[in-house]
Design a protein around this motif. Structure first.
Motif, PDB file in Angstrom:
ATOM      1  N   LEU A 190      32.244  42.421  35.242  1.00 12.71           N
ATOM      2  CA  LEU A 190      32.064  41.569  36.419  1.00 12.71           C
ATOM      3  C   LEU A 190      33.261  41.683  37.364  1.00 12.71           C
ATOM      4  CD1 LEU A 190      30.603  38.416  34.645  1.00 12.71           C
ATOM      5  CD2 LEU A 190      29.411  39.750  36.393  1.00 12.71           C
ATOM      6  N   LEU A 191      34.446  41.681  36.800  1.00 10.63           N
ATOM      7  CA  LEU A 191      35.654  41.801  37.613  1.00 10.63           C
ATOM      8  C   LEU A 191      35.692  43.144  38.336  1.00 10.63           C
ATOM      9  CD1 LEU A 191      38.393  40.608  38.466  1.00 10.63           C
ATOM     10  CD2 LEU A 191      39.390  41.681  36.427  1.00 10.63           C
ATOM     11  N   ALA A 192      35.296  44.204  37.639  1.00 11.76           N
ATOM     12  CA  ALA A 192      35.306  45.533  38.253  1.00 11.76           C
ATOM     13  C   ALA A 192      34.362  45.596  39.452  1.00 11.76           C
ATOM     14  CB  ALA A 192      34.924  46.585  37.216  1.00 11.76           C
ATOM     15  N   ILE A 193      33.191  44.980  39.336  1.00  7.52           N
ATOM     16  CA  ILE A 193      32.246  44.955  40.461  1.00  7.52           C
ATOM     17  C   ILE A 193      32.827  44.144  41.615  1.00  7.52           C
ATOM     18  CG2 ILE A 193      29.972  44.140  41.212  1.00  7.52           C
ATOM     19  CD1 ILE A 193      28.994  44.708  38.326  1.00  7.52           C
ATOM     20  N   ARG A 194      33.408  43.009  41.293  1.00  4.80           N
ATOM     21  CA  ARG A 194      33.954  42.142  42.339  1.00  4.80           C
ATOM     22  C   ARG A 194      35.106  42.799  43.089  1.00  4.80           C
ATOM     23  NH1 ARG A 194      36.731  36.795  40.388  1.00  4.80           N
ATOM     24  NH2 ARG A 194      38.528  38.182  40.320  1.00  4.80           N
ATOM     25  N   GLU A 195      35.926  43.566  42.377  1.00  2.33           N
ATOM     26  CA  GLU A 195      37.132  44.125  42.984  1.00  2.33           C
ATOM     27  C   GLU A 195      36.935  45.523  43.560  1.00  2.33           C
ATOM     28  OE1 GLU A 195      39.887  42.391  43.414  1.00  2.33           O
ATOM     29  OE2 GLU A 195      38.878  40.679  42.482  1.00  2.33           O
ATOM     30  N   ASP A 196      35.795  46.140  43.332  1.00  4.48           N
ATOM     31  CA  ASP A 196      35.569  47.514  43.792  1.00  4.48           C
ATOM     32  C   ASP A 196      35.577  47.572  45.315  1.00  4.48           C
ATOM     33  OD1 ASP A 196      34.100  50.012  44.551  1.00  4.48           O
ATOM     34  OD2 ASP A 196      33.971  50.228  42.381  1.00  4.48           O
ATOM     35  N   ARG A 197      36.379  48.468  45.871  1.00  6.34           N
ATOM     36  CA  ARG A 197      36.463  48.636  47.321  1.00  6.34           C
ATOM     37  C   ARG A 197      36.003  50.022  47.763  1.00  6.34           C
ATOM     38  NH1 ARG A 197      36.716  44.196  46.397  1.00  6.34           N
ATOM     39  NH2 ARG A 197      38.322  42.645  46.829  1.00  6.34           N
TER      40      ARG A 197
END
Length: 296
Positions: free
Chosen positions: A8-15
């Protein structure tokens, strides 16, 4: 931190990646969670899916595809909790088929155009441009502050005769000097405005002023029935991306809506549609969202 929380964190932080790719990550998370422990109680699988989908629906508010594909997973897993493994494969095939059909629609819409202007990076736009046999020139806005447009340009070198990268400030100028403006979308709102990387509005306005058609290439899984251009949350990222030495005076909003009046057509997996023709799809997503919330 659990595996689910890390994903979930990886999806939220992906730029770096767009809505379609992150929707794939969301489905991978849901599939892994459902199949992690064989023999689980079906009710537990459904409850876990509901909790994860609720979080995914609000994780990246400018990217409707993440929530919509997650909703489809919840709908299917609720009916077939013992078939999670096969559902993973089915969803992957459904996404592949939608992407292929969308590309076909967009190619039909741009026809024999010899040049297009686009912005930033989109896997959808990359596929379309790479397969458009008539295209001789593609103009790409660099996509500040992370310059995703350079990534698109590099992927198209050798596949299109002429690739030009421009600053985002030049988008309106060059929109008048191409045959089509071709934009992706992270969301299509309930008023049929298309939310995409900042700079898209300038490109669309430049196209309108010059009488150049503006095409949105986005599948129906990106429809957001809950928001309009006025209400959709527009993600603002770290100000230091704009000016690392002076972040306190910077703003860094990533997305903006392009009004429906500036959009000539929407190339979708269903076909090349007008806003009016998208209404049944809008209502479908509205019903599915209501069903999900009613199940709380």
């Amino acid at each position: 931190m659990s595996d689910n929380e890390e994903r979930l964190l990886a999806i939220r932080e992906d730029r770096a990646r767009g809505a379609n790719q992150l929707a794939g990550d969301a489905l991978a998370l849901l599939g892994a969670a459902a199949t992690a422990t064989p023999g689980r109680d079906p009710a537990e699988i459904i409850a876990q899916a509901h909790a994860l989908v609720a979080r995914l629906m609000t994780l990246r508010p400018s990217m409707a595809a993440i929530g919509n594909w997650s909703l489809l997973w919840w709908q299917e897993i609720s009916a077939r909790p013992d078939e999670a493994a096969s559902l993973v494969a089915e969803m992957a095939e459904r996404r592949r088929a939608a992407a292929a059909a969308l590309t076909d629609s967009a190619l039909a819409a741009i026809g024999e155009a010899r040049s297009v202007l686009t912005l930033s990076y989109s896997s959808t736009i990359e596929n379309i441009v790479a397969q458009a046999g008539s295209l001789e020139r593609v103009v790409i806005g660099e996509g500040r502050p992370r310059f995703e447009g350079r990534r698109l340009a590099e992927s198209l070198l050798g596949r299109v005769s002429r690739v030009e990268v421009i600053t985002d400030a030049q988008l309106a100028h060059f929109a008048a000097r191409t045959d089509h403006v071709l934009l992706g979308a992270d969301s299509i709102c309930a008023d049929f405005s298309a939310v995409n990387k900042v700079g898209s509005l300038a490109a669309a306005l430049g196209a309108e002023a010059a009488g150049v058609p503006c095409l949105i290439a986005a599948d129906s899984y990106k429809i957001d029935p809950a928001h309009t251009a006025e209400t959709i949350p527009l993600e603002e990222m770290a100000a230091a991306e704009v000016w690392p030495e002076r972040p306190e005076i910077c703003r860094n909003i990533y997305f903006e809506p392009v009004p429906a009046r500036l959009i000539g057509a929407y190339a979708t997996e269903i076909g090349v549609l007008t806003a009016a023709q998208l209404v049944p799809e809008l209502e479908r997503w509205r019903r599915l969202q209501a069903s999900f919330h009613d199940s709380d």
